[in-house]
Design an enzyme around this catalytic site. Sequence first.
Site, PDB file in Angstrom:
ATOM      1  CG  ASP A 121     -16.506  49.477 -56.340  1.00 60.95           C
ATOM      2  OD1 ASP A 121     -15.271  49.317 -56.198  1.00 60.95           O
ATOM      3  OD2 ASP A 121     -17.185  48.848 -57.160  1.00 60.95           O
ATOM      4  CB  VAL A 122     -11.528  51.311 -53.557  1.00 56.71           C
ATOM      5  CG1 VAL A 122     -11.814  51.601 -52.093  1.00 56.71           C
ATOM      6  CG2 VAL A 122     -11.214  49.842 -53.801  1.00 56.71           C
ATOM      7  CE1 TYR A 158      -4.400  39.777 -52.107  1.00 58.90           C
ATOM      8  CE2 TYR A 158      -2.407  38.559 -51.589  1.00 58.90           C
ATOM      9  CZ  TYR A 158      -3.471  39.330 -51.174  1.00 58.90           C
ATOM     10  OH  TYR A 158      -3.617  39.658 -49.847  1.00 58.90           O
ATOM     11  CB  SER A 170      -2.404  43.912 -56.688  1.00 54.32           C
ATOM     12  OG  SER A 170      -2.620  43.015 -55.611  1.00 54.32           O
TER      13      SER A 170
END
EC number: 1.1.1.100
Length: 234
Positions: free
Chosen positions: A48-49, A140, A143
Amino acid sequence: MSRSVLVTGGSRGIGLAIAGAFKAAGDKVAITYNSTEPPPGFLAVKCDVTDTEQVEAAFETIQAEHGPVEVLVANAGITKDTLLLRMSDEDWDAVIQTNLSGSFRVARRAAKGMLRMRKGRIVFISSVVGLLGSPGQVNYAASKSGLVGMARSMARELGSRGITANVVAPGFVETDMTAVLPEETQKQYLGQIPLGRFGLTEEIANAVRWISSDEAGYITGAVIPVDGGIGMGN
Ligand code: NDP
């Protein structure tokens, strides 16, 4: 020469196509997956990053199997779309944590080995939405445009050691991520794309493979659109 390549979020969609392109070119390819059972044919590591310890552990495993990561493709990403006034702190944080902070975490870890080797390729998968903006995607888009500043800073910081950092900005590509968009929204996008069709995952993969090749050795800090022309000029 066969390089140690890592593609985050390589379990499906664009990431899987990127992993396939490197494998076809003869590289040793590792993929990370989070919730989807990974396909065979790659060194698959659960990671999981959003978790620094899992990132560290994944790099240790990959290094032991394939050697230090020489090509990193930070591809793992999610959406949590909703209009600004309805967007919760959780919606914001989840997308920033995965798409932006997750990419930071893996790039920071990869750079450690690359600096020792005095070579490396870092590729961030952004989106045309990071450049154009998109209603309902404030988190989004933030990011994805954040990746551009991050890549360019890394390009300046790491360039003297033979490491490049670039961004690939896909347009609308047919994957699970876009399949959930309403048909009306898909039609609207289609009308704005000069090439008149959505992209294929392989078309993104080819650009990523090329920007990571020796042929692209003098390109760093670049944003490469693979978007059928929808983002032209941005
Ligand atoms: P998918 O939704 O098909 O796949 C997303 C991938 O990211 C999966 O492998 C998933 O792993 C992984 N992932 C998600 N969250 C995490 C996490 N916390 N830790 C590790 N891995 C995680 O997406 P796409 O293939 O469509 O997109 C890939 C990238 O391309 C994304 O960054 C996306 O923003 C970008 N992009 C996509 C476009 C499109 O039109 N599809 C357009 C522009 C950019 P798992 O399934 O194992 O959980």
